[in-house]
Design an enzyme around this catalytic site. Structure first.
Site, mmCIF file in Angstrom:
data_model
loop_
_atom_site.group_PDB
_atom_site.id
_atom_site.type_symbol
_atom_site.label_atom_id
_atom_site.label_comp_id
_atom_site.label_asym_id
_atom_site.label_seq_id
_atom_site.Cartn_x
_atom_site.Cartn_y
_atom_site.Cartn_z
ATOM 1 N N ASP A 121 0.881 -1.170 0.000
ATOM 2 C CA ASP A 121 0.000 0.000 0.000
ATOM 3 C C ASP A 121 0.911 1.210 0.000
ATOM 4 O O ASP A 121 1.477 1.573 1.041
ATOM 5 C CB ASP A 121 -0.892 -0.017 1.229
ATOM 6 C CG ASP A 121 -1.795 1.209 1.343
ATOM 7 O OD1 ASP A 121 -1.701 2.111 0.466
ATOM 8 O OD2 ASP A 121 -2.583 1.285 2.306
ATOM 9 N N ASN B 222 3.413 4.923 -10.975
ATOM 10 C CA ASN B 222 2.288 4.705 -11.874
ATOM 11 C C ASN B 222 0.969 4.445 -11.152
ATOM 12 O O ASN B 222 -0.098 4.678 -11.713
ATOM 13 C CB ASN B 222 2.603 3.515 -12.794
ATOM 14 C CG ASN B 222 1.378 3.006 -13.508
ATOM 15 O OD1 ASN B 222 0.903 3.602 -14.476
ATOM 16 N ND2 ASN B 222 0.815 1.902 -13.028
ATOM 17 N N TYR C 273 -9.155 13.627 -9.337
ATOM 18 C CA TYR C 273 -8.157 13.017 -10.212
ATOM 19 C C TYR C 273 -7.363 14.084 -10.980
ATOM 20 O O TYR C 273 -6.135 14.013 -11.080
ATOM 21 C CB TYR C 273 -8.872 12.073 -11.182
ATOM 22 C CG TYR C 273 -7.991 11.223 -12.045
ATOM 23 C CD1 TYR C 273 -7.347 10.102 -11.527
ATOM 24 C CD2 TYR C 273 -7.821 11.512 -13.397
ATOM 25 C CE1 TYR C 273 -6.551 9.297 -12.326
ATOM 26 C CE2 TYR C 273 -7.032 10.705 -14.211
ATOM 27 C CZ TYR C 273 -6.404 9.596 -13.672
ATOM 28 O OH TYR C 273 -5.622 8.802 -14.472
ATOM 29 N N ALA D 69 -6.865 17.214 -10.111
ATOM 30 C CA ALA D 69 -6.007 17.932 -9.172
ATOM 31 C C ALA D 69 -4.772 17.101 -8.822
ATOM 32 O O ALA D 69 -3.652 17.625 -8.744
ATOM 33 C CB ALA D 69 -6.786 18.282 -7.910
ATOM 34 N N LYS E 239 -3.363 14.679 -10.669
ATOM 35 C CA LYS E 239 -2.487 14.538 -11.822
ATOM 36 C C LYS E 239 -1.766 15.851 -12.143
ATOM 37 O O LYS E 239 -0.622 15.843 -12.610
ATOM 38 C CB LYS E 239 -3.291 14.052 -13.026
ATOM 39 C CG LYS E 239 -3.770 12.605 -12.895
ATOM 40 C CD LYS E 239 -2.620 11.630 -12.683
ATOM 41 C CE LYS E 239 -3.039 10.184 -12.841
ATOM 42 N NZ LYS E 239 -1.912 9.248 -12.587
#
Length: 253
Positions: free
Chosen positions: A63, A90, A154, A156, A158
């Site tokens: 995690d 990733n 998402y 924000a 990225k």
């Protein structure tokens, strides 16, 4: 000779999709690969695929939003493969919704994996790169960093990874470490299939509609992104740092 050959790469979110394609490609490039994922069995399956093809790999359940889990994972990497020289951040999740429907948990889950995870992983491996005087960090951003309906969290996260990447390039460049990011466009993966399901559109129709907006006329494949990461991880990319490549089949930024 490519001096990256024989070095150790750590790829998060390597169980499937883009992460798996990156892990496989880096192994083909001659690197030993630690495939990390919350799904430990699937991470091991990626490693077994690499080993079956003649490479060196280890599948590790982790995690990446948990600092103790990150430290334990890197200890395993050091023991089983060697000191990490390449890191590919990733791992990612989506919790899409319009802003007024988005919960705090939706927001924090996405930030935790993308930003907290990338921070923890990078902090854990950069010391080995600094000591070696060589390192490659590749972060996975997205065209959603430019804004996308239903993805405030998402987008924000990225976009944050792009600022993180540029700052790493500034701080770590003097130690022989580069940091770059790849921002994929529409890629046919489980994640985009889930998005199609969320909006109630069959995936084939969803992908066909996306292809109509892409100049090269097709959706991307995980391997398309893996090719870009392969370059960033190579010895030949030593003078390229702090860059964001939009791998989207056409101009995006």
């Amino acid at each position: 000779m490519n001096q990256a050959v024989g070095r150790v790469a750590v790829v998060t979110g390597a169980a499937r999709g883009i992460g798996q394609a990156i892990a496989v490609r880096l192994a083909e490039d001659g690197l030993a690969v630690a495939a990390l994922d919350l799904d430990g069995a699937a991470a091991k399956a990626t490693a077994e695929r690499i080993i079956a093809a003649g490479g060196r790999a280890s599948g590790i359940e982790a995690d990446i939003a948990d600092p103790d889990a990150v430290a334990a994972a890197i200890d395993i990497v050091n023991t089983e493969l060697g000191l990490p020289a390449v890191l590919v951040n990733n791992a990612g999740v989506t919790r899409d919704n319009l802003l007024f429907k988005m919960t705090i948990e939706d927001w924090e889950t996405v930030m935790g994996v993308h930003l907290r995870g990338a921070f923890l992983m990078t902090r854990a491996v950069q010391k080995y790169m600094v000591d070696a005087g060589w390192g490659r960090i590749v972060n996975l951003s997205s065209v959603s960093a430019l804004g996308n309906r239903g993805q405030a969290n998402y987008a924000a996260a990225k976009a944050g990874l792009q600022g993180f990447t540029r700052t790493l390039a500034i701080e770590l460049g003097r130690f022989g470490i580069t940091a770059n990011a790849v921002a994929p466009g529409f890629i046919a993966t489980d994640m985009t299939r889930a998005t199609a399901e969320r909006v109630g559109v069959p995936f084939d129709d969803y992908a066909a509609a996306a292809a109509e907006r892409i100049p090269v006329g097709r959706p991307g494949r995980p391997e398309d992104i893996a090719h870009v990461v392969s370059f960033f991880a190579s010895e030949g990319a030593g003078f390229v740092s702090g860059q964001i490549v939009y791998a989207a089949g056409g101009p995006s930024n």
